[in-house]
Design an enzyme around this catalytic site. Structure first.
Site, PDB file in Angstrom:
ATOM      1  N   ASN A  41      23.606 -48.315  99.828  1.00  0.00           N
ATOM      2  CA  ASN A  41      23.743 -47.656  98.275  1.00  0.00           C
ATOM      3  C   ASN A  41      24.197 -48.882  97.235  1.00  0.00           C
ATOM      4  OD1 ASN A  41      24.901 -46.935  95.749  1.00  0.00           O
ATOM      5  ND2 ASN A  41      26.179 -45.526  96.571  1.00  0.00           N
ATOM      6  N   CYS A  95      -0.824 -19.970  66.333  1.00  0.00           N
ATOM      7  CA  CYS A  95      -0.011 -20.621  65.364  1.00  0.00           C
ATOM      8  C   CYS A  95       0.970 -19.716  64.334  1.00  0.00           C
ATOM      9  CB  CYS A  95      -0.823 -21.262  64.106  1.00  0.00           C
ATOM     10  SG  CYS A  95       0.080 -22.226  62.809  1.00  0.00           S
ATOM     11  N   CYS A 149      -7.418 -38.208  61.484  1.00  0.00           N
ATOM     12  CA  CYS A 149      -6.391 -37.626  62.683  1.00  0.00           C
ATOM     13  C   CYS A 149      -6.948 -39.222  63.482  1.00  0.00           C
ATOM     14  CB  CYS A 149      -7.191 -36.658  63.347  1.00  0.00           C
ATOM     15  SG  CYS A 149      -6.076 -36.338  65.084  1.00  0.00           S
ATOM     16  N   CYS A 155      25.435 -47.375  92.757  1.00  0.00           N
ATOM     17  CA  CYS A 155      26.295 -46.827  91.852  1.00  0.00           C
ATOM     18  C   CYS A 155      26.561 -47.415  90.828  1.00  0.00           C
ATOM     19  CB  CYS A 155      27.366 -46.100  92.878  1.00  0.00           C
ATOM     20  SG  CYS A 155      26.731 -44.365  93.671  1.00  0.00           S
ATOM     21  N   THR A 182      21.954 -43.601  89.514  1.00  0.00           N
ATOM     22  CA  THR A 182      22.278 -43.417  88.169  1.00  0.00           C
ATOM     23  C   THR A 182      22.160 -44.363  87.112  1.00  0.00           C
ATOM     24  OG1 THR A 182      24.502 -43.337  88.851  1.00  0.00           O
ATOM     25  CG2 THR A 182      23.394 -41.117  89.026  1.00  0.00           C
ATOM     26  N   CYS A 189       4.843 -22.552  61.200  1.00  0.00           N
ATOM     27  CA  CYS A 189       6.162 -22.767  61.178  1.00  0.00           C
ATOM     28  C   CYS A 189       6.185 -24.372  60.239  1.00  0.00           C
ATOM     29  CB  CYS A 189       7.021 -23.191  62.421  1.00  0.00           C
ATOM     30  SG  CYS A 189       6.239 -24.449  63.302  1.00  0.00           S
ATOM     31  N   CYS A 237       3.988 -29.188  62.387  1.00  0.00           N
ATOM     32  CA  CYS A 237       3.151 -30.304  62.646  1.00  0.00           C
ATOM     33  C   CYS A 237       2.713 -30.895  61.434  1.00  0.00           C
ATOM     34  CB  CYS A 237       1.802 -29.659  63.275  1.00  0.00           C
ATOM     35  SG  CYS A 237       1.307 -28.185  62.117  1.00  0.00           S
ATOM     36  N   CYS A 279       3.167 -34.897  60.359  1.00  0.00           N
ATOM     37  CA  CYS A 279       2.218 -35.667  60.242  1.00  0.00           C
ATOM     38  C   CYS A 279       1.954 -36.288  58.877  1.00  0.00           C
ATOM     39  CB  CYS A 279       0.832 -35.047  60.734  1.00  0.00           C
ATOM     40  SG  CYS A 279      -0.640 -35.881  60.629  1.00  0.00           S
TER      41      CYS A 279
HETATM   42  C1  LIG Z   1      28.364 -36.378  91.114  1.00  0.00           C
HETATM   43  C2  LIG Z   1      27.281 -37.527  91.648  1.00  0.00           C
HETATM   44  C3  LIG Z   1      27.684 -38.134  92.730  1.00  0.00           C
HETATM   45  C4  LIG Z   1      26.866 -39.075  93.290  1.00  0.00           C
HETATM   46  N1  LIG Z   1      27.416 -39.996  94.278  1.00  0.00           N
HETATM   47  C5  LIG Z   1      26.452 -40.803  94.844  1.00  0.00           C
HETATM   48  C6  LIG Z   1      26.822 -41.556  95.889  1.00  0.00           C
HETATM   49  O1  LIG Z   1      27.959 -41.382  96.697  1.00  0.00           O
HETATM   50  N2  LIG Z   1      25.745 -42.256  96.502  1.00  0.00           N
HETATM   51  C7  LIG Z   1      24.580 -42.335  96.029  1.00  0.00           C
HETATM   52  O2  LIG Z   1      23.934 -43.267  96.495  1.00  0.00           O
HETATM   53  N3  LIG Z   1      24.229 -41.963  95.019  1.00  0.00           N
HETATM   54  C8  LIG Z   1      25.009 -41.196  94.436  1.00  0.00           C
HETATM   55  N4  LIG Z   1      24.563 -40.221  93.313  1.00  0.00           N
HETATM   56  C9  LIG Z   1      23.265 -40.425  92.869  1.00  0.00           C
HETATM   57  C10 LIG Z   1      22.330 -39.669  93.265  1.00  0.00           C
HETATM   58  O3  LIG Z   1      22.274 -39.526  94.860  1.00  0.00           O
HETATM   59  C11 LIG Z   1      20.785 -39.785  92.492  1.00  0.00           C
HETATM   60  O4  LIG Z   1      20.443 -40.814  92.763  1.00  0.00           O
HETATM   61  C12 LIG Z   1      21.038 -39.348  91.303  1.00  0.00           C
HETATM   62  O5  LIG Z   1      21.568 -38.362  90.928  1.00  0.00           O
HETATM   63  C13 LIG Z   1      19.697 -38.915  90.687  1.00  0.00           C
HETATM   64  O6  LIG Z   1      19.101 -38.048  91.179  1.00  0.00           O
HETATM   65  P1  LIG Z   1      19.082 -36.511  90.539  1.00  0.00           P
HETATM   66  O7  LIG Z   1      18.362 -36.740  89.041  1.00  0.00           O
HETATM   67  O8  LIG Z   1      18.259 -35.681  91.302  1.00  0.00           O
HETATM   68  O9  LIG Z   1      20.612 -36.161  90.297  1.00  0.00           O
HETATM   69  C14 LIG Z   1      25.378 -39.180  92.770  1.00  0.00           C
HETATM   70  C15 LIG Z   1      25.184 -38.579  91.567  1.00  0.00           C
HETATM   71  C16 LIG Z   1      26.183 -37.492  91.126  1.00  0.00           C
HETATM   72  C17 LIG Z   1      25.548 -36.712  90.111  1.00  0.00           C
END
Ligand SMILES: Cc1cc2nc3c(=O)[nH]c(=O)nc-3n(C[C@H](O)[C@H](O)[C@H](O)COP(=O)(O)O)c2cc1C
Length: 434
Positions: free
Chosen positions: A136, A347, A380, A139, A205, A350, A353, A357
């Protein structure tokens, strides 16, 4: 019948759907239920080394972004790695692996950046008979401030060094999980390969603040009046993840490096998209946190039907099929001409579009006194904005002008674009010049 059996870097699973390292994989109870529901594999919630206990906040850990129908689109979390004792996790992993030998069980790890810490934990993981490890390096909150997680993943030299330690001190397959919080995702992937990684997984993330409490003047989720950035995931991040997967898949430096695709996978179709762009399997987190483990049933049947319809016998047949069609902008065919067209039966008048445009684009949609909307082909430019803002699916579509037709906007004949054959953007011209 399509065969969904997956072999990812020698780790076999009955299907390519794995749970990503996160709360759904934090304990034996969850993982057993996930396997009973049909998940092909899991990456166990990240373990750290023994030491001071990991303590999470006791206020809200998650923030969210919703669509107008309250469907969860993006999830933000400020959670740390597992806060359960290492010993307990290891015992549970061993017990689950013994009972589910046909499922993939990979252990996510995050320990301090010194060789002995990695060596120690790897020996203990090997004892569990888990199938592999995922490092990992992704994070972005809590642990990064302590020199782990994305603090490692943002420095290619560290990635290479730690990966090499892991490969030196363990025989297990090693997946390096990448952080998207970098400017060029190819560099960390190249470093992982240099260090001897068997695969990369992405994305972890994305740094985010999902909202601000406008009365308390603090970011959310708010812990006693203060907030911090978290990691963003869920359907909203899928486009970013797809691009990063494709970038690695088509990079000659990482060609052939297996990829586990993560980020917003919610349906079988999402999974197929990742696999077509080069992912050997996919991992899922937010979707199961939203809908529960049973969504894998729909993923399995959907993928199976898709493979049957396309004549793919194994999942390996579809992996990477779209990669040759990912190109750089300069190789796009300028001789391809489309125009928007509005289906008057669909259509609802609404006028979105028209507003889009007329006010912001090319004034290519006409509105009659009875609010009939029609496309002015001579204006266009085929930007697609009207398609994107129209609330009715398939009401506005793009129609390709046939070869030989005259584009009323440019006066050029389609298929005979005045400059295209000698245009420097044309790949054959570029290749001849090189
Ligand atoms: C609450 C939460 C905790 C997470 N904890 C970890 C973790 O401990 N280790 C890790 O590698 N990724 C962790 N992730 C990231 C997920 O493994 C994943 O990479 C990320 O959420 C993207 O995938 P998703 O869009 O399907 O959620 C966590 C994500 C969430 C939402």
């Amino acid at each position: 019948m399509a065969n969904l059996q997956s072999d990812f870097i020698g780790i076999r699973s009955p299907n390519p759907f794995w749970l990503a390292s996160a709360p759904p994989t934090d304990k034996e109870y969850n993982v057993r239920r996930a396997f009973e529901a049909g998940w092909g594999g899991v990456v166990w919630k990240t373990l750290g080394s023994e030491g001071p206990p990991v303590v999470n906040v006791n206020g809200p850990r998650y923030g969210a972004i919703w669509g107008a129908d309250r469907r969860l689109l993006g999830l933000n979390n400020i959670e740390l790695i597992t806060d359960r004792p290492l010993e307990v996790n290891l015992r549970e992993i061993k017990s689950v692996k013994r009972d589910y030998p046909d499922r993939a069980l990979v252990i996510s790890l995050m320990v301090p950046c010194d060789e002995d810490s990695w060596k120690d934990i790897l020996a203990r993981i090997e004892d569990t008979e888990a199938d592999g490890v995922e490092l990992n390096f992704g994070c972005p909150h809590g642990m990064a401030e302590r020199g782990m997680g994305s603090a490692v993943g943002q420095v290619p030299e560290y990635i290479e060094m730690v990966t090499r330690w892991v490969k030196t001190h363990s025989r297990m397959p090693c997946i390096v999980k990448l952080t998207p919080n970098v400017t060029d995702i190819r560099k960390p992937a190249e470093a992982a390969k240099r260090g001897g990684a068997d695969a990369v997984s992405l994305i972890n993330t994305i740094n985010s603040i999902t909202g601000v409490d406008i009365d308390a003047f603090a970011p959310m989720p708010m812990i006693d009046g203060k907030g911090t950035h978290g990691g963003y995931c869920g359907p909203a991040v899928k486009p970013i993840a797809l691009n990063m997967v494709a970038e690695i898949a088509r990079n000659p430096e990482t060609h052939g490096l297996p990829i586990s695709g993560i980020g917003g996978v919610t349906t079988w179709r999402d999974a197929v998209e990742f696999m077509l762009l080069g992912a050997g399997n996919v991992q899922v987190c937010t979707a199961v946190m939203t809908y529960g483990f049973r969504i894998v049933e729909e993923m399995i049947s959907g993928l199976s039907d898709y493979m049957d319809a396309k004549g793919f016998e194994t999942t390996a047949d579809l992996v990477g099929r779209a990669v040759p069609n990912v190109t750089d902008w300069q190789y796009l065919n300028l001789n391809y001409v489309t125009k928007a067209q509005i289906d008057q039966d669909l259509c609802i008048k609404c006028g979105r579009c028209y507003a889009a445009c007329e006010d912001t684009s090319h004034q290519a949609i006409a509105m009659s006194p009875d609010r009939t909307f029609s496309v002015k082909d001579e204006e266009c430019v085929a930007c697609n904005l009207c398609v994107d803002v129209c609330p009715v699916e398939n009401c506005i579509t793009m129609r390709e002008l046939p070869k030989g037709a005259v584009d009323p906007r440019t006066g050029r004949t389609v298929g005979d674009y005045a400059n295209w054959l000698s245009h420097p953007n044309n790949p054959s011209v570029r290749e001849a010049a090189e």
